[in-house]
Design a protein around this motif. Structure first.
Motif, PDB file in Angstrom:
ATOM      1  N   GLU A 109      38.469 -74.114   3.458  1.00 54.33           N
ATOM      2  CA  GLU A 109      39.713 -73.371   3.418  1.00 54.33           C
ATOM      3  C   GLU A 109      40.861 -74.333   3.734  1.00 54.33           C
ATOM      4  O   GLU A 109      40.661 -75.376   4.362  1.00 54.33           O
ATOM      5  CB  GLU A 109      39.690 -72.244   4.454  1.00 54.33           C
ATOM      6  CG  GLU A 109      38.610 -71.193   4.219  1.00 54.33           C
ATOM      7  CD  GLU A 109      38.983 -70.194   3.121  1.00 54.33           C
ATOM      8  OE1 GLU A 109      40.094 -70.306   2.572  1.00 54.33           O
ATOM      9  OE2 GLU A 109      38.156 -69.319   2.819  1.00 54.33           O
ATOM     10  N   ALA A 110      42.072 -73.991   3.296  1.00 58.15           N
ATOM     11  CA  ALA A 110      43.219 -74.866   3.538  1.00 58.15           C
ATOM     12  C   ALA A 110      43.420 -75.137   5.022  1.00 58.15           C
ATOM     13  O   ALA A 110      43.907 -76.192   5.419  1.00 58.15           O
ATOM     14  CB  ALA A 110      44.482 -74.248   2.936  1.00 58.15           C
ATOM     15  N   GLY A 151      42.988 -70.868  -2.280  1.00 56.03           N
ATOM     16  CA  GLY A 151      43.240 -71.395  -0.946  1.00 56.03           C
ATOM     17  C   GLY A 151      42.239 -72.425  -0.467  1.00 56.03           C
ATOM     18  O   GLY A 151      42.048 -72.578   0.746  1.00 56.03           O
ATOM     19  N   LEU A 152      41.592 -73.154  -1.398  1.00 57.62           N
ATOM     20  CA  LEU A 152      40.583 -74.141  -1.014  1.00 57.62           C
ATOM     21  C   LEU A 152      41.132 -75.555  -1.129  1.00 57.62           C
ATOM     22  O   LEU A 152      41.894 -75.871  -2.052  1.00 57.62           O
ATOM     23  CB  LEU A 152      39.339 -74.006  -1.897  1.00 57.62           C
ATOM     24  CG  LEU A 152      38.625 -72.652  -1.866  1.00 57.62           C
ATOM     25  CD1 LEU A 152      37.389 -72.698  -2.749  1.00 57.62           C
ATOM     26  CD2 LEU A 152      38.260 -72.246  -0.446  1.00 57.62           C
ATOM     27  N   THR A 210      40.174 -77.336 -10.643  1.00 61.16           N
ATOM     28  CA  THR A 210      40.931 -77.604  -9.416  1.00 61.16           C
ATOM     29  C   THR A 210      42.032 -76.571  -9.198  1.00 61.16           C
ATOM     30  O   THR A 210      42.382 -76.264  -8.063  1.00 61.16           O
ATOM     31  CB  THR A 210      41.529 -79.026  -9.450  1.00 61.16           C
ATOM     32  OG1 THR A 210      42.283 -79.206 -10.659  1.00 61.16           O
ATOM     33  CG2 THR A 210      40.425 -80.081  -9.379  1.00 61.16           C
ATOM     34  N   ARG A 211      42.594 -76.017 -10.299  1.00 59.32           N
ATOM     35  CA  ARG A 211      43.584 -74.939 -10.155  1.00 59.32           C
ATOM     36  C   ARG A 211      42.947 -73.695  -9.540  1.00 59.32           C
ATOM     37  O   ARG A 211      43.536 -73.038  -8.666  1.00 59.32           O
ATOM     38  CB  ARG A 211      44.189 -74.595 -11.520  1.00 59.32           C
ATOM     39  CG  ARG A 211      45.125 -73.378 -11.483  1.00 59.32           C
ATOM     40  CD  ARG A 211      45.620 -73.018 -12.864  1.00 59.32           C
ATOM     41  NE  ARG A 211      44.538 -72.849 -13.819  1.00 59.32           N
ATOM     42  CZ  ARG A 211      43.774 -71.759 -13.889  1.00 59.32           C
ATOM     43  NH1 ARG A 211      43.961 -70.744 -13.040  1.00 59.32           N
ATOM     44  NH2 ARG A 211      42.805 -71.676 -14.781  1.00 59.32           N
ATOM     45  N   VAL A 212      41.716 -73.391  -9.947  1.00 62.30           N
ATOM     46  CA  VAL A 212      41.000 -72.245  -9.371  1.00 62.30           C
ATOM     47  C   VAL A 212      40.786 -72.443  -7.879  1.00 62.30           C
ATOM     48  O   VAL A 212      40.992 -71.520  -7.071  1.00 62.30           O
ATOM     49  CB  VAL A 212      39.650 -72.025 -10.099  1.00 62.30           C
ATOM     50  CG1 VAL A 212      38.789 -71.010  -9.342  1.00 62.30           C
ATOM     51  CG2 VAL A 212      39.888 -71.558 -11.529  1.00 62.30           C
ATOM     52  N   PHE A 213      40.394 -73.650  -7.492  1.00 57.36           N
ATOM     53  CA  PHE A 213      40.227 -73.942  -6.065  1.00 57.36           C
ATOM     54  C   PHE A 213      41.546 -73.748  -5.323  1.00 57.36           C
ATOM     55  O   PHE A 213      41.602 -73.108  -4.271  1.00 57.36           O
ATOM     56  CB  PHE A 213      39.738 -75.375  -5.861  1.00 57.36           C
ATOM     57  CG  PHE A 213      38.303 -75.618  -6.253  1.00 57.36           C
ATOM     58  CD1 PHE A 213      37.357 -74.621  -6.107  1.00 57.36           C
ATOM     59  CD2 PHE A 213      37.896 -76.841  -6.754  1.00 57.36           C
ATOM     60  CE1 PHE A 213      36.026 -74.839  -6.460  1.00 57.36           C
ATOM     61  CE2 PHE A 213      36.580 -77.071  -7.106  1.00 57.36           C
ATOM     62  CZ  PHE A 213      35.647 -76.067  -6.960  1.00 57.36           C
ATOM     63  N   ARG A 214      42.630 -74.300  -5.868  1.00 54.73           N
ATOM     64  CA  ARG A 214      43.932 -74.226  -5.198  1.00 54.73           C
ATOM     65  C   ARG A 214      44.409 -72.781  -5.075  1.00 54.73           C
ATOM     66  O   ARG A 214      44.879 -72.361  -4.014  1.00 54.73           O
ATOM     67  CB  ARG A 214      44.951 -75.048  -5.983  1.00 54.73           C
ATOM     68  CG  ARG A 214      46.331 -75.126  -5.325  1.00 54.73           C
ATOM     69  CD  ARG A 214      47.323 -75.780  -6.259  1.00 54.73           C
ATOM     70  NE  ARG A 214      47.565 -74.953  -7.430  1.00 54.73           N
ATOM     71  CZ  ARG A 214      48.046 -75.390  -8.593  1.00 54.73           C
ATOM     72  NH1 ARG A 214      48.312 -76.671  -8.760  1.00 54.73           N
ATOM     73  NH2 ARG A 214      48.251 -74.579  -9.588  1.00 54.73           N
ATOM     74  N   GLY A 251      46.394 -79.313  -3.313  1.00 55.27           N
ATOM     75  CA  GLY A 251      46.877 -79.191  -4.678  1.00 55.27           C
ATOM     76  C   GLY A 251      47.208 -80.488  -5.377  1.00 55.27           C
ATOM     77  O   GLY A 251      47.539 -80.490  -6.573  1.00 55.27           O
ATOM     78  N   LEU A 252      47.141 -81.629  -4.676  1.00 56.38           N
ATOM     79  CA  LEU A 252      47.524 -82.896  -5.295  1.00 56.38           C
ATOM     80  C   LEU A 252      46.607 -83.245  -6.460  1.00 56.38           C
ATOM     81  O   LEU A 252      47.076 -83.587  -7.563  1.00 56.38           O
ATOM     82  CB  LEU A 252      47.506 -84.017  -4.250  1.00 56.38           C
ATOM     83  CG  LEU A 252      47.860 -85.422  -4.748  1.00 56.38           C
ATOM     84  CD1 LEU A 252      49.222 -85.436  -5.422  1.00 56.38           C
ATOM     85  CD2 LEU A 252      47.817 -86.430  -3.596  1.00 56.38           C
TER      86      LEU A 252
END
Length: 488
Positions: free
Chosen positions: A410-411, A387-388, A380-384, A145-146
């Motif tokens: 995946e995270a 859980g990516l 990037t918010r969609v990815f976060r 999420g950074l």
């Protein structure tokens, strides 16, 4: 009384003076080889010239399958075997003209003006134009999420992201954003506004780090002559010491400092290997890098050698199949070889890091959608939210569209499920293309770009290693004979 050693004065403009007197001679040869174009360069030598040449070809996404380099004395000579990404020779006259101009330092200024604002710029110009934008650089611990939160802060502060690149390596992260003022258009130059943006970003980065963890945020206004974006990423990660965890695959990576040997690349091993040996008779350290081939491998290794102040006097690099081999004869810029074990270990680790940083991990997604303010924050918010984790990213603008490459996992580090990809595709909109999936090693794509010395035959068997020590002079003589007179 101790007398200081004599230090001759060297005019800082000497290199540019020599380049004006003896401009580079560039020949694009489509006749000598059946399956590739030879790019031959003959010019006055200076520190960093090899990197300049490789950077020009790399920025054009050309495949360098082989190269022979000699720069002993005051002259530099190089032969690159290149094709386009489809394995074809270079026949586009505008591309050939661009290469001829770009490889000659005295013509680059005129070339920049020639393509400025023209249709050629999107095809041949560097993708990240740092001299036109405010530049944000960040290094720190890789945290989920950074990148998303930094993008969100920039959007809230009405900063438009023109392009961005981000790498992760050994739990460290580095990224560069090229930013414009979303209100007034153009770079952000107001010192108070710059300080406010930097403070907000530092707060975001600090929130993702424990006390004492290394981190850095730096925001600078536009300036001429800024460093190439990907070279700058190497410099940022080097300064962040991401190389300290690098190890060869359980093997000894360095020779014994006195002779040839001390290292073996095991058949079937996909890891990178580095050997550093001494050729005392000629006063060189011999560096051999073997790894899987991938795009921009030559650029990455030459970046490290150049920025660590090593001079490449001779080199032989080539590729065949999945393996790449690069062999360099080097000295430190002060004329010394690498005699200490500490020096050898550090260079070995740094070269391994250079190979690994751009290696493809995870699922590669190519995103193309209509450009709009805050787009990177949204993507990037969609990815976060799904859980990516983003392992690597490269985003830019082409006309009215934003185009980006993202390597995601995946995270937990596991592969991304098809259902998650479909959710991401629907939420992002536009076009989301799955290009390839990689499980930790870079995946060859066609006749891949970088290097190696014929280590695998066409039937898959290993060939004996080709050593620069025994072949460089004959190779250079053979290729030098093809230069002939070059018309400028």
């Amino acid at each position: 009384m101790e007398v200081a050693a004599y230090q001759p004065y060297i005019d800082p403009d000497y290199d540019s003076f020599i380049e004006r007197i003896y401009p580079a001679k560039v020949c694009i040869d489509n006749e000598t080889c059946r399956d590739c174009t030879l790019v031959k360069v003959d010019s006055a030598n200076k520190h960093g010239i090899l990197l300049e040449m490789v950077q020009v070809l790399t920025d054009l996404d050309l495949v360098i399958s082989k190269s022979y380099i000699s720069s002993d004395g005051g002259w530099f000579m190089d032969v690159f075997h290149v094709t386009d990404q489809l394995g074809n020779k270079l026949v586009d006259e505008s591309l050939i003209h661009y290469i001829e101009q770009a490889l000659c330092a005295t013509r680059r200024a005129g070339l920049a003006k020639e393509i400025q604002g023209s249709s050629q710029r999107k095809h041949f110009g560097p993708r990240h134009m740092s001299s036109e934008h405010t530049v944000l650089e960040m290094t720190g611990t890789d945290r989920p999420g950074l990148l998303s939160e930094m993008s969100a802060v920039l959007a809230e502060l009405e900063c438009h992201i023109a392009s961005a690149v981000a790498w992760t390596h050994h739990d460290r992260a580095a990224c560069i954003f090229y930013v414009e003022d979303g209100v007034r258009t153009g770079p952000i130059t107001d010192p108070r506004r710059l300080a406010q943006i930097e403070e907000q970003l530092e707060n975001v980065v600090e929130a993702h780090h424990a006390k004492g963890e290394r981190r850095s945020v730096r925001l600078t206004g536009p300036m001429a002559g800024q460093t190439h974006a990907e070279r700058r990423l190497h410099q940022l990660m080097f300064a962040d010491m991401d190389y300290e965890q690098c190890r060869c695959c359980g093997h000894s990576c360095c020779g014994d400092g006195g002779g040839r040997g001390g290292y073996e690349h095991r058949k079937g091993c996909e890891g990178a290997h580095v050997s550093i040996e001494s050729w005392k008779d000629k006063g060189y350290s011999v560096v051999n890098v073997q790894s899987r081939d991938r795009p921009k491998l030559l650029f990455d290794t030459v970046c490290v050698l150049t920025d660590m102040q090593y001079v490449v006097f001779h080199a032989s690099v080539s590729s065949e199949g999945a393996l790449a081999n690069q062999e360099y004869f080097i000295r430190h810029r002060d004329g010394c070889t690498l005699d200490s074990e500490t020096e050898q270990r550090k260079l070995t680790q740094c070269l391994l890091a250079a190979v690994e940083r751009r290696a493809s991990h995870g699922l590669r997604l190519e995103v193309s959608t209509q450009n709009r303010p805050g787009l990177l924050s949204d993507v990037t918010r969609v990815f976060r939210e799904n859980g990516l984790s983003i392992m690597r990213a490269d985003i830019g603008i082409r006309g009215e569209r934003a185009i980006g490459s993202f390597y995601v996992t995946e995270a937990s580090g596991s592969d991304v499920s098809p259902s998650t990809v479909e959710l991401v595709r629907k939420e992002i909109g536009g076009s989301v293309l799955i290009v390839n999936k990689s499980s930790g090693a870079s995946t060859p794509q066609g006749p891949l770009s970088a290097l190696s010395a014929g280590l695998i035959g066409r039937n898959g068997d290993e060939k004996p290693k080709l050593s620069l020590g025994s072949l460089i002079w004959s190779q250079l003589e053979r290729f030098s004979s093809n230069f002939g007179p070059i018309k400028l």
